[in-house]
Design a protein around this motif. Structure first.
Motif, PDB file in Angstrom:
ATOM      1  N   TRP A 105       0.868  -1.179   0.000  1.00 52.23           N
ATOM      2  CA  TRP A 105       0.000   0.000   0.000  1.00 52.23           C
ATOM      3  C   TRP A 105       0.905   1.229   0.000  1.00 52.23           C
ATOM      4  O   TRP A 105       1.770   1.378   0.856  1.00 52.23           O
ATOM      5  CB  TRP A 105      -0.858  -0.048   1.261  1.00 52.23           C
ATOM      6  CG  TRP A 105      -2.142   0.699   1.222  1.00 52.23           C
ATOM      7  CD1 TRP A 105      -3.079   0.691   0.241  1.00 52.23           C
ATOM      8  CD2 TRP A 105      -2.665   1.531   2.264  1.00 52.23           C
ATOM      9  NE1 TRP A 105      -4.154   1.469   0.592  1.00 52.23           N
ATOM     10  CE2 TRP A 105      -3.921   2.006   1.840  1.00 52.23           C
ATOM     11  CE3 TRP A 105      -2.189   1.933   3.510  1.00 52.23           C
ATOM     12  CZ2 TRP A 105      -4.710   2.838   2.610  1.00 52.23           C
ATOM     13  CZ3 TRP A 105      -2.974   2.758   4.288  1.00 52.23           C
ATOM     14  CH2 TRP A 105      -4.223   3.210   3.840  1.00 52.23           C
TER      15      TRP A 105
ATOM     16  N   TYR B  76      -6.969  -2.052  -3.147  1.00 53.62           N
ATOM     17  CA  TYR B  76      -7.188  -1.107  -2.043  1.00 53.62           C
ATOM     18  C   TYR B  76      -6.986   0.311  -2.551  1.00 53.62           C
ATOM     19  O   TYR B  76      -5.972   0.621  -3.168  1.00 53.62           O
ATOM     20  CB  TYR B  76      -6.193  -1.358  -0.903  1.00 53.62           C
ATOM     21  CG  TYR B  76      -6.353  -2.674  -0.179  1.00 53.62           C
ATOM     22  CD1 TYR B  76      -7.118  -2.759   0.981  1.00 53.62           C
ATOM     23  CD2 TYR B  76      -5.734  -3.830  -0.645  1.00 53.62           C
ATOM     24  CE1 TYR B  76      -7.254  -3.964   1.664  1.00 53.62           C
ATOM     25  CE2 TYR B  76      -5.873  -5.040   0.017  1.00 53.62           C
ATOM     26  CZ  TYR B  76      -6.627  -5.094   1.177  1.00 53.62           C
ATOM     27  OH  TYR B  76      -6.768  -6.287   1.837  1.00 53.62           O
TER      28      TYR B  76
ATOM     29  N   ASN C 203      -9.825   4.122   1.912  1.00 50.66           N
ATOM     30  CA  ASN C 203     -10.507   3.235   2.851  1.00 50.66           C
ATOM     31  C   ASN C 203     -11.458   2.280   2.137  1.00 50.66           C
ATOM     32  O   ASN C 203     -12.346   1.703   2.741  1.00 50.66           O
ATOM     33  CB  ASN C 203     -11.262   4.050   3.904  1.00 50.66           C
ATOM     34  CG  ASN C 203     -12.436   4.815   3.308  1.00 50.66           C
ATOM     35  OD1 ASN C 203     -12.496   5.039   2.095  1.00 50.66           O
ATOM     36  ND2 ASN C 203     -13.373   5.212   4.147  1.00 50.66           N
TER      37      ASN C 203
ATOM     38  N   PHE D 165     -11.987  -1.105  -0.568  1.00 53.03           N
ATOM     39  CA  PHE D 165     -11.365  -2.241  -1.226  1.00 53.03           C
ATOM     40  C   PHE D 165     -12.448  -3.035  -1.945  1.00 53.03           C
ATOM     41  O   PHE D 165     -13.620  -3.013  -1.581  1.00 53.03           O
ATOM     42  CB  PHE D 165     -10.629  -3.144  -0.222  1.00 53.03           C
ATOM     43  CG  PHE D 165     -11.551  -3.929   0.667  1.00 53.03           C
ATOM     44  CD1 PHE D 165     -12.026  -5.176   0.280  1.00 53.03           C
ATOM     45  CD2 PHE D 165     -11.957  -3.425   1.889  1.00 53.03           C
ATOM     46  CE1 PHE D 165     -12.884  -5.898   1.093  1.00 53.03           C
ATOM     47  CE2 PHE D 165     -12.808  -4.138   2.709  1.00 53.03           C
ATOM     48  CZ  PHE D 165     -13.278  -5.380   2.313  1.00 53.03           C
TER      49      PHE D 165
ATOM     50  N   HIS E  81      -2.896   3.343  -2.299  1.00 50.61           N
ATOM     51  CA  HIS E  81      -3.503   2.319  -3.139  1.00 50.61           C
ATOM     52  C   HIS E  81      -2.558   1.135  -3.318  1.00 50.61           C
ATOM     53  O   HIS E  81      -1.354   1.250  -3.113  1.00 50.61           O
ATOM     54  CB  HIS E  81      -3.834   2.886  -4.525  1.00 50.61           C
ATOM     55  CG  HIS E  81      -2.631   3.400  -5.254  1.00 50.61           C
ATOM     56  ND1 HIS E  81      -2.099   4.669  -5.025  1.00 50.61           N
ATOM     57  CD2 HIS E  81      -1.817   2.835  -6.196  1.00 50.61           C
ATOM     58  CE1 HIS E  81      -1.041   4.848  -5.784  1.00 50.61           C
ATOM     59  NE2 HIS E  81      -0.846   3.754  -6.513  1.00 50.61           N
TER      60      HIS E  81
ATOM     61  N   CYS F 217     -13.168   5.559  -2.657  1.00 51.01           N
ATOM     62  CA  CYS F 217     -13.135   5.790  -1.218  1.00 51.01           C
ATOM     63  C   CYS F 217     -14.078   6.925  -0.815  1.00 51.01           C
ATOM     64  O   CYS F 217     -14.575   7.674  -1.653  1.00 51.01           O
ATOM     65  CB  CYS F 217     -11.717   6.068  -0.744  1.00 51.01           C
ATOM     66  SG  CYS F 217     -10.980   7.598  -1.313  1.00 51.01           S
TER      67      CYS F 217
ATOM     68  N   PHE G 235      -3.973  -4.676   8.134  1.00 51.82           N
ATOM     69  CA  PHE G 235      -4.393  -5.111   6.808  1.00 51.82           C
ATOM     70  C   PHE G 235      -3.730  -6.424   6.418  1.00 51.82           C
ATOM     71  O   PHE G 235      -4.361  -7.313   5.852  1.00 51.82           O
ATOM     72  CB  PHE G 235      -4.093  -4.033   5.770  1.00 51.82           C
ATOM     73  CG  PHE G 235      -5.061  -2.876   5.786  1.00 51.82           C
ATOM     74  CD1 PHE G 235      -5.907  -2.657   6.848  1.00 51.82           C
ATOM     75  CD2 PHE G 235      -5.115  -2.006   4.716  1.00 51.82           C
ATOM     76  CE1 PHE G 235      -6.797  -1.602   6.860  1.00 51.82           C
ATOM     77  CE2 PHE G 235      -5.999  -0.935   4.704  1.00 51.82           C
ATOM     78  CZ  PHE G 235      -6.839  -0.727   5.788  1.00 51.82           C
TER      79      PHE G 235
ATOM     80  N   ASP H 132      -5.629  -9.988   5.615  1.00 53.26           N
ATOM     81  CA  ASP H 132      -5.367 -10.702   4.358  1.00 53.26           C
ATOM     82  C   ASP H 132      -5.033 -12.171   4.608  1.00 53.26           C
ATOM     83  O   ASP H 132      -5.453 -13.053   3.860  1.00 53.26           O
ATOM     84  CB  ASP H 132      -4.211 -10.050   3.596  1.00 53.26           C
ATOM     85  CG  ASP H 132      -4.623  -8.776   2.881  1.00 53.26           C
ATOM     86  OD1 ASP H 132      -5.824  -8.568   2.674  1.00 53.26           O
ATOM     87  OD2 ASP H 132      -3.740  -7.970   2.541  1.00 53.26           O
TER      88      ASP H 132
ATOM     89  N   TYR I   6     -14.856  -7.588   4.129  1.00 49.13           N
ATOM     90  CA  TYR I   6     -13.786  -8.357   3.487  1.00 49.13           C
ATOM     91  C   TYR I   6     -14.196  -9.813   3.320  1.00 49.13           C
ATOM     92  O   TYR I   6     -14.013 -10.417   2.243  1.00 49.13           O
ATOM     93  CB  TYR I   6     -12.516  -8.261   4.338  1.00 49.13           C
ATOM     94  CG  TYR I   6     -11.282  -8.800   3.665  1.00 49.13           C
ATOM     95  CD1 TYR I   6     -10.382  -7.948   3.048  1.00 49.13           C
ATOM     96  CD2 TYR I   6     -11.015 -10.169   3.649  1.00 49.13           C
ATOM     97  CE1 TYR I   6      -9.240  -8.431   2.418  1.00 49.13           C
ATOM     98  CE2 TYR I   6      -9.880 -10.666   3.022  1.00 49.13           C
ATOM     99  CZ  TYR I   6      -9.007  -9.797   2.414  1.00 49.13           C
ATOM    100  OH  TYR I   6      -7.884 -10.284   1.788  1.00 49.13           O
TER     101      TYR I   6
END
Length: 287
Positions: free
Chosen positions: A30, A49, A52, A54, A71, A165, A185, A189, A231
């Motif tokens: 990121w 991403y 904020n 995704f 991003h 976002c 994050f 993942d 997610y």
């Protein structure tokens, strides 16, 4: 996840940078930079991403990003071909100071304003411009610039796009906060399919549970468990579309311990049941 600052250094003789990228997978952390960026994914799929926000990405993902907007594209799962993309980057003043205020370029103003939130264009737009993207990389400098302006003009006229976002997302974090987000994050993942607790996360970033909850909500404009459920449902959608596995198996695969709760969360984020979501996709695919 820490958003790293990645300065872009085009050749001195060029006003912007355009390159064809080929990798085993997209795994750049990121990050953010002071340039605009226009990316067309030619192959690979995974999660994108932006600020904020995704969501899944796949072939023909076409996204415009404004300066300093964090991003990354992250390839997920085995891929049958290398990850490929065309990436174009330019500075705000790449055509000179106040160039955007010239009458000839007024059409770009609204597009560039939207880019502050990130803009994803629908696949038909990407398909229409794909050949122009591919040819642009190898053009002579003047023709390359003309081609970029033509692409931006097409995008400026398009109404087939979505901003990404939240409008009020502001990325102004210190180094420690960056590291905290990076840790969170990356953990999600890798461990979204398992039980995730605030206690575990808050200890990883050296905060109390209450402080972590406030921190995440303030930065991401959404509570942590909203983000986690979003997610997981995103991952469930992938499995619904890519496999014929029973919905109940998918529920547990993406980290839910209760099928009724999974069902409620799916309807909350997708406005339909998992079965209807899969059926709609199969109907669309067959047509």
């Amino acid at each position: 996840m820490r958003a790293q600052y990645n300065p872009i250094s085009p050749l001195e003789s060029n006003s912007f940078k355009a390159e064809y990228q080929v990798r085993e997978k997209f795994d750049t952390p990121w990050h953010y930079h002071s340039e605009f960026e226009l990316t067309l994914i030619l192959s690979s799929n995974g999660v994108r991403y932006v600020g904020n926000h995704f969501e899944d990405f796949c072939e023909h993902d076409l996204v415009l990003l404004g300066p300093n907007l964090p991003h990354c594209w992250t390839t997920i799962g085995p891929q049958s071909v290398p990850a490929r993309a065309i990436v174009i980057q330019w500075k705000e003043d790449f055509l000179g100071k106040d160039w955007i205020n010239c009458k000839e370029f007024q059409i770009f103003k609204h597009l560039f304003k939207l880019s502050q939130e990130g803009v994803r264009f629908d696949e038909p737009v990407a398909l229409k411009l794909k050949e122009k993207f591919i040819k642009l990389v190898d053009l002579q400098p003047l023709n390359k610039l003309t081609s970029l302006l033509e692409i931006l003009q097409e995008l400026s006229f398009s109404t087939h796009f979505q901003t990404l976002c939240d409008p009020d997302f502001k990325y102004k974090l210190n180094h420690m906060d960056n590291e905290r987000l990076r840790t969170v994050f990356q953990f999600v993942d890798r461990h979204f399919s398992k039980k995730v607790t605030l206690k575990e996360l808050s200890e990883m970033v050296y905060m109390t549970e209450e402080s972590f909850s406030r921190f995440f909500s303030k930065v991401m404009n959404k509570p942590f468990f909203f983000f986690l459920n979003e997610y997981r449902i995103n991952m469930a959608c992938n499995l619904l579309l890519e496999t014929d596995r029973p919905v109940s198996d998918i529920c547990y695969e993406v980290g839910y311990e209760s099928f009724p709760f999974f069902y409620r969360q799916f309807k909350k984020f997708k406005n339909c049941t998992p079965q209807k979501f899969r059926k709609q996709y199969l109907t669309f695919k067959s047509s």
